[in-house]
Design a protein around this motif. Structure first.
Motif, PDB file in Angstrom:
ATOM      1  N   PRO A 143      10.063  -3.874   1.425  1.00  0.00           N
ATOM      2  CA  PRO A 143       9.460  -3.043   0.372  1.00  0.00           C
ATOM      3  C   PRO A 143       8.030  -3.467   0.083  1.00  0.00           C
ATOM      4  O   PRO A 143       7.715  -4.649  -0.030  1.00  0.00           O
ATOM      5  CB  PRO A 143      10.385  -3.283  -0.827  1.00  0.00           C
ATOM      6  CG  PRO A 143      11.696  -3.654  -0.222  1.00  0.00           C
ATOM      7  CD  PRO A 143      11.371  -4.433   1.009  1.00  0.00           C
ATOM      8  N   SER A 144       7.176  -2.462  -0.035  1.00  0.00           N
ATOM      9  CA  SER A 144       5.756  -2.735  -0.265  1.00  0.00           C
ATOM     10  C   SER A 144       5.545  -3.163  -1.715  1.00  0.00           C
ATOM     11  O   SER A 144       6.331  -2.817  -2.613  1.00  0.00           O
ATOM     12  CB  SER A 144       4.927  -1.493   0.044  1.00  0.00           C
ATOM     13  OG  SER A 144       5.324  -0.418  -0.783  1.00  0.00           O
ATOM     14  N   GLY A 145       4.485  -3.921  -1.935  1.00  0.00           N
ATOM     15  CA  GLY A 145       4.154  -4.349  -3.277  1.00  0.00           C
ATOM     16  C   GLY A 145       4.718  -5.693  -3.656  1.00  0.00           C
ATOM     17  O   GLY A 145       4.460  -6.173  -4.765  1.00  0.00           O
TER      18      GLY A 145
ATOM     19  N   ALA B 116       1.881  -4.501   9.101  1.00  0.00           N
ATOM     20  CA  ALA B 116       2.411  -3.211   9.531  1.00  0.00           C
ATOM     21  C   ALA B 116       1.755  -2.768  10.816  1.00  0.00           C
ATOM     22  O   ALA B 116       0.614  -3.116  11.119  1.00  0.00           O
ATOM     23  CB  ALA B 116       2.188  -2.168   8.443  1.00  0.00           C
ATOM     24  N   ALA B 117       2.474  -1.974  11.602  1.00  0.00           N
ATOM     25  CA  ALA B 117       1.942  -1.441  12.845  1.00  0.00           C
ATOM     26  C   ALA B 117       0.812  -0.469  12.539  1.00  0.00           C
ATOM     27  O   ALA B 117       0.746   0.125  11.461  1.00  0.00           O
ATOM     28  CB  ALA B 117       3.057  -0.752  13.635  1.00  0.00           C
TER      29      ALA B 117
ATOM     30  N   GLY C   3       0.439   2.429   7.637  1.00  0.00           N
ATOM     31  CA  GLY C   3       0.034   2.066   6.298  1.00  0.00           C
ATOM     32  C   GLY C   3      -0.503   0.660   6.271  1.00  0.00           C
ATOM     33  O   GLY C   3      -0.376  -0.121   7.200  1.00  0.00           O
ATOM     34  N   THR C   4      -1.126   0.313   5.179  1.00  0.00           N
ATOM     35  CA  THR C   4      -1.702  -1.018   5.010  1.00  0.00           C
ATOM     36  C   THR C   4      -1.007  -1.733   3.874  1.00  0.00           C
ATOM     37  O   THR C   4      -0.559  -1.109   2.901  1.00  0.00           O
ATOM     38  CB  THR C   4      -3.203  -0.892   4.713  1.00  0.00           C
ATOM     39  OG1 THR C   4      -3.372  -0.125   3.518  1.00  0.00           O
ATOM     40  CG2 THR C   4      -3.948  -0.215   5.852  1.00  0.00           C
TER      41      THR C   4
ATOM     42  N   PRO D  45       9.509  -2.107  -6.424  1.00  0.00           N
ATOM     43  CA  PRO D  45       9.068  -1.021  -5.539  1.00  0.00           C
ATOM     44  C   PRO D  45      10.254  -0.311  -4.899  1.00  0.00           C
ATOM     45  O   PRO D  45      11.342  -0.876  -4.726  1.00  0.00           O
ATOM     46  CB  PRO D  45       8.219  -1.756  -4.497  1.00  0.00           C
ATOM     47  CG  PRO D  45       8.769  -3.136  -4.470  1.00  0.00           C
ATOM     48  CD  PRO D  45       9.202  -3.452  -5.875  1.00  0.00           C
ATOM     49  N   PRO D  46      10.049   0.935  -4.487  1.00  0.00           N
ATOM     50  CA  PRO D  46      11.116   1.660  -3.780  1.00  0.00           C
ATOM     51  C   PRO D  46      11.268   1.136  -2.358  1.00  0.00           C
ATOM     52  O   PRO D  46      10.377   0.484  -1.812  1.00  0.00           O
ATOM     53  CB  PRO D  46      10.619   3.108  -3.798  1.00  0.00           C
ATOM     54  CG  PRO D  46       9.137   2.990  -3.864  1.00  0.00           C
ATOM     55  CD  PRO D  46       8.864   1.759  -4.696  1.00  0.00           C
TER      56      PRO D  46
END
Length: 608
Positions: A57-59, A77-78, A82-83, A118-119
């Protein structure tokens, strides 16, 4: 070749649609100050051979990562994915557990702190958060707050969320509510509807409470001595009881803001005369508004009102309970602004009438005179004795093909109107409701046509339809002398002729019949000649000459076709030949009565 077709080699299985999936995410965090730290456990299922990449999960701020208990490095991330998102790289299929040491910021706004998780792509997401202190109000957005993880002494809370939405926990310190310890202050509105019946009086009261300080566990209502409470209805009412002159209503839960309930009861009051109205009062209220409405049930009206502490009001000012009442005799009053402990009293003088006295209109008797000829023509004179309180017009539907000749109201010719459906509209005189509503006569003459009479057969006639009920109907038919006429069984029955029972119809029938037309129109007798042998002096001759000039001028105006329109006339009804008399009772509103007569030509002419 044939063997290969008979025993084909088994094909390779199709690859899975995805390389790996994140099945479950669990958080175990501790919030302290501006930061929440703890563990995040990710359950990963790898579905194919080879190296696969799974994003976390991001964040999340990750301090340490372990895969099945062994340290592992997370990669960025590839490209194009996204970054800022980290990923774990796994090399063999199966289930693996990725444990992360994470940190998240805690937001603060106006004394309320929040933590947002985060989702993720996981279908299951569970969070256990330990809050800094006890005694907090906790709210969850984007999920469900299950319960505390440990007994109440612990500070851990458990929440579940949908994996594709962020989960936010908000908490603030509980504020102590001192309402229960404060003195009760409330305002109330009591609207009472009293229905005065001939045997009993019904009471309906609607109570609306507004608590401005403290809480209300019960409310008390002052009852007059003659009132008996039957029921108290309301969503917040737990129980009620009446003791002496006081009604005590208990609520299911203490009322902090508003409450509403309805009280129904009855009282014993006189049938008529001066009646003291029982007025309910709301006790322990700083301000009391509302009012009292009184309506008469049955035939009666309010003649006089005596009140104290009340003001006249419109029915719409007392709410829907009173405004929805469609009563012809309703009086409304509202409480006068001021001291709630002021005395309130209300007395009304009620006059009762018989049911017929308060009818809007009624035809107490209808009489018909009919003159028929052997060629099928029938001249009809209809006379009605009408009592009227509120109606403006009498609507009469003549038989099909009938032609109206004249109409009169109380002996005066009138010009009738016409309704959109072709019916005749006759104006009515109105009188005030009461026992002494005078009756007046309505008269009309019309001509109808039917098939000519043969030597033997039946003759059916239909009477006009009135938009009022008729109590009694009498009909006298004059028929040609050469025929013998008998009435067939039906609505009418044959009787010996009797004079009208209504005084107004009896007077009209006994008075002189008016011929020609009324007023100064054709058919009026000429003025008498001056007496012979009178005085021959100049003064007498000048007076006679002036009178003659006025008469000539009047005749010129009335006979010279200078009046526009058709003047109303009254046609005399002739009586000729033998007759039969028929009677019927109780004709309902809008109903058209009819009778059938059998006739036979006699061998010898002459009157029977």
């Amino acid at each position: 070749m044939l063997r290969a077709k008979a025993y084909p080699e088994q094909g390779e299985a199709e690859p899975p649609p995805i390389d790996a999936t994140l099945s479950r995410v669990e958080y175990d965090l501790h919030a302290n100050g501006d930061l929440a730290t703890g563990d995040a456990t990710l359950t990963i299922d790898v579905l194919r051979e080879g190296w696969v990449r799974v994003g976390v999960p991001s964040g999340l701020f990750v301090r340490e990562a372990r895969l099945d208990g062994k340290p592992v490095s997370l990669v960025a991330a590839a490209p194009g994915k996204g970054t800022g998102q980290l990923s774990a790289v796994l090399s063999h299929p199966g289930r693996a557990t990725l444990q992360l040491k994470v940190a998240l910021p805690v937001g603060s706004d106006a004394g309320e702190e929040s933590l947002t998780l985060p989702p993720s792509t996981s279908g299951i997401m569970r969070a256990t958060v330990e809050l800094p202190t006890e005694g907090l109000d906790v709210l969850v957005k984007g999920g469900l707050l299950a319960d505390r993880a440990q007994p109440a002494a612990d500070r851990k809370w458990v929440a579940y969320a949908r994996g594709n939405e962020p989960l936010t926990l908000l908490w603030r310190r509980k504020t102590e509510d001192h309402r229960s310890t404060q003195a009760l202050r409330m305002r109330g509105a009591l609207t009472e509807l009293v229905g005065l019946g001939e045997e009993a009086t019904s009471i309906n009261a609607e109570v609306n409470l507004e608590v401005t300080q403290g809480v209300a566990r019960e409310v008390k209502i002052q009852l007059p001595e003659s009132v008996t409470v039957n029921q108290v209805l309301g969503a917040v009412v737990a129980d009620w009881g009446a003791k002496g002159r006081e009604l005590n209503v208990t609520f299911l839960e203490p009322v902090e803001q508003r409450a509403r309930f309805v009280v129904t009861g009855e009282a014993r009051t006189p049938r008529e005369g001066m009646i003291a109205i029982p007025v309910l009062r709301l006790l322990d209220a700083e301000k009391e508004t509302g009012g009292v409405a009184v309506e008469i049930l049955g035939a009666g009206e309010i003649k006089q009102v005596q009140k104290e502490g009340l003001e006249n009001a419109d029915a719409t000012d007392l709410g829907e309970m009173v405004a929805n009442r469609e009563s012809p005799s309703l009086a409304a009053f509202r409480f006068r602004a001021g001291d709630t402990r002021a005395n309130l009293s209300l007395s009304v003088n009620v006059a009762r009438y018989t049911p017929q006295a308060v009818l809007m209109a009624n035809v107490e008797e209808a009489r018909y005179e009919m003159l028929t000829t052997s060629d099928g023509k029938t001249l009809v004179q209809a006379r009605y004795a009408v009592r009227n309180n509120q109606r403006n017009f009498l609507k009469i539907t003549l038989p099909q093909g009938a032609t109206l000749w004249s109409a009169a109201l109380a002996g005066t010719p009138v010009r009738p109107g016409q309704a959109p459906d072709g019916s005749v509209l006759l104006p009515l005189s109105k009188a005030r409701s009461g026992d002494e509503v005078p009756a007046f006569a309505v008269e009309l003459v019309y001509l109808s046509r039917a098939a000519p009479w043969s030597d033997k057969g039946q003759f059916q006639f239909t009477l006009p339809a009135l938009d009022l009920p008729v109590s009694r109907t009498g009909l006298r038919l004059y028929h040609p002398p050469l025929f013998r006429v008998t009435a067939e069984p039906g609505t009418f029955r044959a009787e010996t002729y009797a004079e009208p029972s209504s005084a107004v119809l009896a007077e009209a029938e006994g008075g002189p019949l008016m011929g020609g037309v009324t007023g100064g129109v054709a058919g009026a007798p000429a003025p008498p000649p001056p007496p012979a042998g009178g005085p021959a002096d100049r003064e007498t001759r000048e007076r006679e000459a002036g009178t003659q000039a006025l008469l000539d001028q009047y005749r010129t105006k009335t006979l010279g076709s200078t009046v526009s329109g058709i003047l109303p006339i009254r046609v005399s009804f002739p009586t000729f030949g033998p007759s039969v008399y028929l009677v019927s009772e109780l004709t309902s509103e809008g109903q058209s009565s009819s009778a059938v007569l059998s006739y036979q030509k006699e061998k010898k002419g002459g009157v029977r």
